[in-house]
Scaffold this motif. Structure first.
Motif, PDB file in Angstrom:
ATOM      1  N   PHE A 107     -11.536   4.973  14.429  1.00 29.61           N
ATOM      2  CA  PHE A 107     -10.669   4.070  14.663  1.00 29.61           C
ATOM      3  C   PHE A 107      -9.499   4.950  13.533  1.00 29.61           C
ATOM      4  CE2 PHE A 107     -12.075   0.568  16.469  1.00 29.61           C
ATOM      5  CZ  PHE A 107     -13.474   0.160  16.297  1.00 29.61           C
ATOM      6  N   ASP A 108      -8.358   4.014  13.378  1.00 24.70           N
ATOM      7  CA  ASP A 108      -8.114   4.530  12.075  1.00 24.70           C
ATOM      8  C   ASP A 108      -7.630   3.993  10.727  1.00 24.70           C
ATOM      9  OD1 ASP A 108      -4.395   4.180  11.686  1.00 24.70           O
ATOM     10  OD2 ASP A 108      -5.126   6.199  10.880  1.00 24.70           O
ATOM     11  N   PRO A 109      -8.400   4.525  10.194  1.00 17.47           N
ATOM     12  CA  PRO A 109      -8.936   3.544   8.766  1.00 17.47           C
ATOM     13  C   PRO A 109      -7.088   2.996   8.067  1.00 17.47           C
ATOM     14  CG  PRO A 109      -9.077   5.756   7.771  1.00 17.47           C
ATOM     15  CD  PRO A 109      -8.943   5.522   9.530  1.00 17.47           C
ATOM     16  N   VAL A 110      -6.994   1.657   7.768  1.00 20.19           N
ATOM     17  CA  VAL A 110      -5.361   1.076   7.592  1.00 20.19           C
ATOM     18  C   VAL A 110      -6.515  -0.040   5.815  1.00 20.19           C
ATOM     19  CG1 VAL A 110      -3.357  -0.455   7.614  1.00 20.19           C
ATOM     20  CG2 VAL A 110      -4.588   0.684   9.262  1.00 20.19           C
ATOM     21  N   ASP A 111      -5.989   0.478   5.383  1.00 25.79           N
ATOM     22  CA  ASP A 111      -6.127  -0.693   3.633  1.00 25.79           C
ATOM     23  C   ASP A 111      -5.805  -1.260   3.602  1.00 25.79           C
ATOM     24  OD1 ASP A 111      -6.817   0.930   0.315  1.00 25.79           O
ATOM     25  OD2 ASP A 111      -6.981  -0.687   1.157  1.00 25.79           O
ATOM     26  N   VAL A 112      -5.666  -2.478   3.221  1.00 31.32           N
ATOM     27  CA  VAL A 112      -4.647  -3.635   2.900  1.00 31.32           C
ATOM     28  C   VAL A 112      -5.707  -4.786   1.675  1.00 31.32           C
ATOM     29  CG1 VAL A 112      -5.071  -3.936   5.572  1.00 31.32           C
ATOM     30  CG2 VAL A 112      -6.515  -5.533   4.188  1.00 31.32           C
ATOM     31  N   GLY A 113      -5.645  -3.404   1.035  1.00 29.17           N
ATOM     32  CA  GLY A 113      -5.734  -4.172  -0.731  1.00 29.17           C
ATOM     33  C   GLY A 113      -7.162  -4.552  -0.735  1.00 29.17           C
ATOM     34  N   GLY A 114      -7.057  -5.159  -2.280  1.00 29.21           N
ATOM     35  CA  GLY A 114      -8.684  -5.739  -3.055  1.00 29.21           C
ATOM     36  C   GLY A 114      -9.145  -6.648  -2.041  1.00 29.21           C
ATOM     37  N   ILE A 115     -10.560  -6.815  -2.197  1.00 27.73           N
ATOM     38  CA  ILE A 115     -11.245  -7.930  -1.591  1.00 27.73           C
ATOM     39  C   ILE A 115     -10.832  -8.751  -1.455  1.00 27.73           C
ATOM     40  CG2 ILE A 115     -12.654  -8.831  -3.654  1.00 27.73           C
ATOM     41  CD1 ILE A 115     -14.325  -7.608  -0.235  1.00 27.73           C
ATOM     42  N   ARG A 116      -9.960  -9.922  -1.938  1.00 23.40           N
ATOM     43  CA  ARG A 116      -9.165 -11.047  -1.974  1.00 23.40           C
ATOM     44  C   ARG A 116      -8.423 -10.477  -0.322  1.00 23.40           C
ATOM     45  NH1 ARG A 116      -4.382 -12.963  -3.536  1.00 23.40           N
ATOM     46  NH2 ARG A 116      -3.998 -14.730  -4.449  1.00 23.40           N
ATOM     47  N   SER A 117      -8.041  -9.496   0.034  1.00 22.26           N
ATOM     48  CA  SER A 117      -7.544  -9.719   1.215  1.00 22.26           C
ATOM     49  C   SER A 117      -8.615 -10.559   2.429  1.00 22.26           C
ATOM     50  CB  SER A 117      -6.646  -8.361   1.560  1.00 22.26           C
ATOM     51  OG  SER A 117      -6.020  -7.776   0.325  1.00 22.26           O
ATOM     52  N   SER A 118      -9.430 -10.056   2.540  1.00 22.48           N
ATOM     53  CA  SER A 118     -10.602 -10.807   3.020  1.00 22.48           C
ATOM     54  C   SER A 118     -10.203 -11.974   3.455  1.00 22.48           C
ATOM     55  CB  SER A 118     -11.795 -11.382   2.918  1.00 22.48           C
ATOM     56  OG  SER A 118     -12.784  -9.495   1.835  1.00 22.48           O
ATOM     57  N   ARG A 119      -8.878 -12.948   2.707  1.00 22.42           N
ATOM     58  CA  ARG A 119      -8.760 -14.207   2.982  1.00 22.42           C
ATOM     59  C   ARG A 119      -7.208 -13.844   4.249  1.00 22.42           C
ATOM     60  NH1 ARG A 119      -6.371 -16.205  -2.786  1.00 22.42           N
ATOM     61  NH2 ARG A 119      -8.917 -16.081  -3.725  1.00 22.42           N
ATOM     62  N   PHE A 120      -7.197 -12.476   4.979  1.00 20.01           N
ATOM     63  CA  PHE A 120      -7.002 -12.365   5.732  1.00 20.01           C
ATOM     64  C   PHE A 120      -6.565 -11.888   7.036  1.00 20.01           C
ATOM     65  CE2 PHE A 120      -3.664 -13.693   2.090  1.00 20.01           C
ATOM     66  CZ  PHE A 120      -3.809 -12.856   1.257  1.00 20.01           C
ATOM     67  N   LEU A 121      -7.870 -11.095   6.233  1.00 14.39           N
ATOM     68  CA  LEU A 121      -8.659 -10.292   7.397  1.00 14.39           C
ATOM     69  C   LEU A 121      -9.546 -11.009   8.335  1.00 14.39           C
ATOM     70  CD1 LEU A 121      -9.634  -7.051   5.841  1.00 14.39           C
ATOM     71  CD2 LEU A 121      -7.795  -7.707   7.616  1.00 14.39           C
ATOM     72  N   SER A 175       0.573  -1.132   0.304  1.00 12.72           N
ATOM     73  CA  SER A 175       0.268   0.029   0.413  1.00 12.72           C
ATOM     74  C   SER A 175       0.426   1.503  -0.112  1.00 12.72           C
ATOM     75  CB  SER A 175      -0.797   0.252   1.233  1.00 12.72           C
ATOM     76  OG  SER A 175      -0.060   0.360   2.505  1.00 12.72           O
ATOM     77  N   GLY A 176       2.511   1.334   0.155  1.00  9.53           N
ATOM     78  CA  GLY A 176       2.887   2.221   0.295  1.00  9.53           C
ATOM     79  C   GLY A 176       3.781   2.691   1.383  1.00  9.53           C
ATOM     80  N   ILE A 177       3.170   2.132   2.349  1.00  6.15           N
ATOM     81  CA  ILE A 177       3.698   2.583   4.190  1.00  6.15           C
ATOM     82  C   ILE A 177       5.206   3.516   3.773  1.00  6.15           C
ATOM     83  CG2 ILE A 177       3.721   0.346   4.899  1.00  6.15           C
ATOM     84  CD1 ILE A 177       2.788   1.418   7.181  1.00  6.15           C
ATOM     85  N   GLN A 178       4.656   4.952   4.315  1.00  9.60           N
ATOM     86  CA  GLN A 178       6.508   5.240   4.566  1.00  9.60           C
ATOM     87  C   GLN A 178       7.184   4.475   5.794  1.00  9.60           C
ATOM     88  OE1 GLN A 178       7.893   6.846   1.673  1.00  9.60           O
ATOM     89  NE2 GLN A 178       6.280   5.708   0.951  1.00  9.60           N
ATOM     90  N   GLN A 179       5.955   4.085   6.879  1.00 13.23           N
ATOM     91  CA  GLN A 179       7.310   3.933   8.019  1.00 13.23           C
ATOM     92  C   GLN A 179       7.560   2.886   8.107  1.00 13.23           C
ATOM     93  OE1 GLN A 179       3.238   6.653  10.168  1.00 13.23           O
ATOM     94  NE2 GLN A 179       5.255   6.816  11.245  1.00 13.23           N
ATOM     95  N   GLU A 180       8.391   1.673   9.224  1.00 16.23           N
ATOM     96  CA  GLU A 180       8.605   0.842   9.472  1.00 16.23           C
ATOM     97  C   GLU A 180       7.176   0.768  10.249  1.00 16.23           C
ATOM     98  OE1 GLU A 180      12.236  -0.109  11.365  1.00 16.23           O
ATOM     99  OE2 GLU A 180      13.173  -0.177  10.195  1.00 16.23           O
TER     100      GLU A 180
END
Lengths: 211, 211
Positions: free
Chosen positions: B171-185, A198-203
């Motif tokens: 909350f702080d929204p954290v984008d983890v990609g396409g709907i396919r990433s549901s496999r990890f959520l 996603s392009g995060i800049q921090q660790e």
């Protein structure tokens, strides 16, 4: 403790150095470049040696398995006997040959697979979903927060040993159950990859917040 | 925004109340006890109504799906048309009928399943792995930390909308990609269960630490 590092790359090499600096005796093994092992021994300032994976397994009371997944099936049969009754930390990720996806999951896991391959050992899953940069830095602290390190396994005594090594590495050990919970720790590595993409800049690291 | 809550239990009911208090218009639906819906409307102090799932889907621009997994297949065919071109937040977990394990994973996910059932909608996976107690409390803060809320989906505009609702929920929204990433959520929910089973005394949440 006497710790064997099987796979001295970004994860194994860095963790081995952390533990050597914490006072443990470490034997590095498993690099395509012998000079890499020598370099790690030099950086460990006295607490480390290098050898073959077999020698390392004979040396270590605790073994860190940190090789790419395709090498697991190649290595474990030869090492199985020397790993009997020992604690084996599985830091691998059961990825597909292109390293993109998980090859195992849902009703099985890499951790359970390693445990089946080493029936005489106590396998504990840990360190598979943390970026190498965290292990390579001076400190594990995120501001004033000690980051979590999730681990799981079936043997309580082995988990105690691993919890100590997790603390010695600067993390807060978080027990997530039996080796079966590897099914949930391995997707965490994929989530880590997605956040990197996603392009995060921090660790960054996944951690438990508590209140 | 006009938000439809499909499944007004611990998750849906509590999130709906948070959004109503944040100024959104909410319609609660989907409870085995009609008095539960009335109670939620009363607590929402003016910004909420109650109706059937169908009415809620017609009302809402954004729909929160928060029903038990077996109800998903029952509900979606009747709701599909009224959900066309709308943003659907999938907060479900694709559990086995005994609610113990994930029924789907590795090469598929609940999120992708819902997306296939609603081809005309924009499905975003979110809110499936946070304990209801977090939504039911006065504040989302953990000390001075705003906790992360991981979300994923294929449509950028729908993800923007959901990111706003995640922020509005504290909350702080954290984008983890396409709907396919549901496999990890979805495994993250199982990890949550394991930590609960470990006997933890405090409220907790998975969050991203950054440095």
């Amino acid at each position: 403790m006497k710790i064997a590092i099987i796979g001295s790359g970004n994860i194994g090499g860095s963790l081995g150095l952390i533990w050597a600096k914490a006072g443990h005796q470490v034997m590095f093994s498993g690099s395509r470049h012998p000079e890499k092992l020598d370099s790690l021994v030099a950086k460990a300032t006295g607490n480390a040696t290098a050898g073959s994976p077999f020698q390392a397994c004979q040396f270590g009371d605790v073994i860190l398995l940190a090789v790419p997944w395709p090498e697991v099936d190649q290595l474990l049969p030869a090492l199985e006997e020397s790993l009997e009754d020992k604690t084996v930390i599985d830091a691998t990720n059961p990825l597909t040959p292109d390293f993109i996806d998980l090859a195992i999951g849902l009703s099985d896991s890499g951790g359970e697979t390693v445990a089946r391959r080493l029936p005489g050992s106590n396998v504990v899953k840990a360190f598979n979903s943390v970026g190498a940069n965290i292990f390579q830095s001076e400190s594990r602290m995120f501001g004033d927060q000690v980051p979590s390190l999730f681990f799981c396994g079936n043997d309580p005594a082995a988990k105690q040993v691993v919890a100590t090594l997790i603390s010695d590495a600067g993390f807060d050990p978080v027990d997530v159950g039996g080796i079966r919970s590897s099914r949930f720790l391995e997707p965490l590595e994929q989530l880590w990859v997605e956040i990197l993409k996603s392009g995060i800049q921090q660790e960054f690291i996944f951690s438990l917040l508590r209140r």
